[in-house]
Design an enzyme around this catalytic site. Structure first.
Site, PDB file in Angstrom:
ATOM      1  N   ASP A  69       7.863-134.373  11.717  1.00  0.00           N
ATOM      2  CA  ASP A  69       6.630-134.899  12.184  1.00  0.00           C
ATOM      3  C   ASP A  69       5.657-133.381  11.435  1.00  0.00           C
ATOM      4  O   ASP A  69       5.271-132.976  12.193  1.00  0.00           O
ATOM      5  CB  ASP A  69       6.636-135.332  13.390  1.00  0.00           C
ATOM      6  CG  ASP A  69       5.056-135.777  14.092  1.00  0.00           C
ATOM      7  OD1 ASP A  69       4.383-135.927  13.732  1.00  0.00           O
ATOM      8  OD2 ASP A  69       4.673-135.890  15.033  1.00  0.00           O
ATOM      9  N   SER A  70       4.843-134.215  11.027  1.00  0.00           N
ATOM     10  CA  SER A  70       4.347-133.036  10.117  1.00  0.00           C
ATOM     11  C   SER A  70       3.037-133.696   9.628  1.00  0.00           C
ATOM     12  O   SER A  70       1.520-132.897   9.474  1.00  0.00           O
ATOM     13  CB  SER A  70       4.100-132.074   9.000  1.00  0.00           C
ATOM     14  OG  SER A  70       5.231-133.421   7.391  1.00  0.00           O
ATOM     15  N   LYS A  71       2.206-134.672   9.564  1.00  0.00           N
ATOM     16  CA  LYS A  71       1.140-135.613   9.650  1.00  0.00           C
ATOM     17  C   LYS A  71       0.504-135.024   8.186  1.00  0.00           C
ATOM     18  O   LYS A  71      -0.820-134.707   8.358  1.00  0.00           O
ATOM     19  CB  LYS A  71      -0.260-135.404  10.625  1.00  0.00           C
ATOM     20  CG  LYS A  71       1.017-136.146  11.795  1.00  0.00           C
ATOM     21  CD  LYS A  71       0.265-135.860  13.359  1.00  0.00           C
ATOM     22  CE  LYS A  71       1.511-136.886  14.569  1.00  0.00           C
ATOM     23  NZ  LYS A  71       2.063-136.738  15.495  1.00  0.00           N
ATOM     24  N   ARG A  72       0.871-134.814   7.782  1.00  0.00           N
ATOM     25  CA  ARG A  72       0.319-133.897   6.053  1.00  0.00           C
ATOM     26  C   ARG A  72      -0.689-135.274   5.261  1.00  0.00           C
ATOM     27  O   ARG A  72      -0.440-136.357   5.843  1.00  0.00           O
ATOM     28  CB  ARG A  72       1.348-134.234   5.217  1.00  0.00           C
ATOM     29  CG  ARG A  72       2.750-133.241   5.044  1.00  0.00           C
ATOM     30  CD  ARG A  72       1.605-131.523   5.725  1.00  0.00           C
ATOM     31  NE  ARG A  72       2.582-130.786   5.987  1.00  0.00           N
ATOM     32  CZ  ARG A  72       2.671-129.615   6.330  1.00  0.00           C
ATOM     33  NH1 ARG A  72       1.449-129.590   7.079  1.00  0.00           N
ATOM     34  NH2 ARG A  72       2.966-128.633   6.031  1.00  0.00           N
TER      35      ARG A  72
END
Length: 269
Positions: free
Chosen positions: A92-95
């Site tokens: 979960d890094s929401k790049r």
């Protein structure tokens, strides 16, 4: 194996739609996890206690990076992949970037950390999405209608007779999913929007935050979002599981919380 098939296999073998989010707050750990490897050791205990109850794990990148623990993130993912290879790992890094930078973010998730899927912010359009979906055996999970209180301010804006989140769902399902590896983030706190998204995207899997600490209703989520076969959802709980107890029984408490969530979800499937 393609990510969607991998996920479906795990849904069935574990009979679970539960995802445990690994969001470490070292200040909330019980005594004894303060050394340089403390985050990994805490995660390991949670994973060992819950592995038979989950369909996925979701480590949250910022919770590791903020305390310079990227090595422990990598070690955590490696532990899951080596000990429980049947369980998908979602980074979960929401790049959200374009061109060569997006390609580097994709390599970061899939090559460096060896995650099976990653969360991506599609606000900049297909240029953001394509570098991730080019990894055809990996999952790209796009923010669509999120669970935070301010989500509606932008995501519900009218864009020609329908809200923006519906346009994201349409693009994801009809134009960006050439490799059958795109999914959507849809918050548990917006079940009416979830139902509309399900009608647009068919049986596309949804990652569902907002259960537990954020107050999402499980019955409403299942009613709005489950696919025809009773799957289709990756229902995440982080803090409610990880910090179910602050004592030495934290792992046992995490297991009990995960089992309770799994059983409640399965009541409505």
């Amino acid at each position: 194996m393609e990510f969607i098939s991998y996920l479906r296999q795990r849904w069935l073998s574990a009979d679970s739609l539960v995802c445990v989010g690994l969001d470490p707050y070292p200040e909330k750990f019980p005594a004894g996890f303060s050394d340089q490897d403390g985050i990994f050791q805490f995660n390991k205990a949670i994973i060992d206690a819950t592995h038979d109850l989950v369909c996925a794990y979701k480590p949250q990148f910022a919770h590791f990076a903020a305390v310079a623990a990227e090595d422990q993130l990598k070690k955590t993912i490696h532990y899951i992949k080596s000990q429980y290879p049947e369980i998908p790992v979602i980074l979960d890094s929401k790049r959200g970037d374009i061109g060569s930078t997006a390609s580097m973010y994709a390599k970061e998730a899939f090559v460096h950390y060896q995650a099976d899927a990653v969360t991506v912010n599609p606000y900049m359009g297909v240029d953001t999405v394509a570098p991730f979906t080019e990894f055809t055996d990996k999952g790209t999970i796009l923010l669509c209608r999120t669970s935070n209180p301010g989500a509606a301010q932008l995501q519900n804006l009218d864009v020609g007779g329908h809200p923006l989140y519906e346009e994201v769902a349409r693009l994801a399902a009809q134009e960006w999913n050439h490799n059958n590896n795109v999914m959507l983030v849809v918050g548990a706190t917006a079940p009416e929007e979830m139902a509309r998204i399900r009608r647009i995207c068919g049986d596309m899997p949804m990652l569902v935050p907002g259960i537990g600490a954020q107050g999402g209703d499980i019955a409403a989520v299942l009613g709005a979002g489950k696919a025809a076969d009773g799957t289709g959802l990756i229902i995440n709980s982080s803090r409610a599981v990880l910090y179910a107890s602050s004592g030495d029984d934290f792992a046992e408490a995490a297991r009990a919380e995960t089992l309770s969530l799994k059983n409640e979800i399965n009541l409505y499937r």
